[in-house]
Design a protein around this motif. Structure first.
Motif, PDB file in Angstrom:
ATOM      1  N   CYS A   6      34.930  18.015  18.984  1.00  0.00           N
ATOM      2  CA  CYS A   6      33.489  18.013  19.223  1.00  0.00           C
ATOM      3  C   CYS A   6      33.210  17.526  20.640  1.00  0.00           C
ATOM      4  O   CYS A   6      33.755  16.512  21.084  1.00  0.00           O
ATOM      5  N   ARG A   8      30.562  16.249  21.618  1.00  0.00           N
ATOM      6  CA  ARG A   8      29.650  15.107  21.582  1.00  0.00           C
ATOM      7  C   ARG A   8      30.352  13.821  21.155  1.00  0.00           C
ATOM      8  O   ARG A   8      30.120  12.763  21.725  1.00  0.00           O
ATOM      9  N   CYS A   9      31.210  13.899  20.126  1.00  0.00           N
ATOM     10  CA  CYS A   9      31.801  12.661  19.592  1.00  0.00           C
ATOM     11  C   CYS A   9      33.327  12.673  19.574  1.00  0.00           C
ATOM     12  O   CYS A   9      33.947  11.714  19.112  1.00  0.00           O
ATOM     13  N   TYR A  27      30.909  21.682  18.353  1.00  0.00           N
ATOM     14  CA  TYR A  27      30.334  20.510  17.694  1.00  0.00           C
ATOM     15  C   TYR A  27      30.939  20.352  16.315  1.00  0.00           C
ATOM     16  O   TYR A  27      31.243  21.337  15.629  1.00  0.00           O
ATOM     17  N   CYS A  31      27.409  16.245  14.149  1.00  0.00           N
ATOM     18  CA  CYS A  31      26.671  16.348  15.415  1.00  0.00           C
ATOM     19  C   CYS A  31      25.764  17.575  15.418  1.00  0.00           C
ATOM     20  O   CYS A  31      24.637  17.515  15.915  1.00  0.00           O
ATOM     21  N   LEU A  35      21.773  17.294  15.914  1.00  0.00           N
ATOM     22  CA  LEU A  35      21.178  17.907  17.095  1.00  0.00           C
ATOM     23  C   LEU A  35      20.167  18.996  16.767  1.00  0.00           C
ATOM     24  O   LEU A  35      19.143  19.127  17.429  1.00  0.00           O
TER      25      LEU A  35
END
Length: 94
Positions: A6, A8-9, A27, A31, A35
């Motif tokens: 991902c 994002r994380c 993602y 997430c 989002l």
């Protein structure tokens, strides 16, 4: 084997590639949900409490009112009321 993570994380659990404006982004499920599922307010923001009222005027008064209101009766009345309330607060009402 190249495992996707991902963006994002950095999780590699339940990762999917989706396209945002034709650009691929990666993602995880958590997430993606956080989002893209947030509800955003729609329309113009509220400026106060709405209460419905009726106003009876003669035809001539309505015509003059509409001319002065310039197709926005609510805004025109709001300005008149706020002005009157401010004048009352400052002791200017005659």
């Amino acid at each position: 084997m190249n495992k996707s993570v991902c963006e994002r994380c950095d999780s590699s659990i339940n990762v999917t590639i989706i396209y945002v404006d034709e650009i691929p982004v990666t993602y995880c499920k958590a997430c993606k949900v956080s989002l893209f599922s947030k509800k955003r307010p729609v329309g113009r923001p509220s400026i106060g409490i709405t209460k419905k009222v009726s106003l009876t005027l003669t035809k001539d008064d309505w015509e003059q009112f509409d001319v002065q209101a310039k197709n926005n009766r609510s805004l025109f009345l709001r300005k008149l009321i706020v002005k009157a309330l401010n004048e009352e607060d400052s002791g200017e009402i005659r």
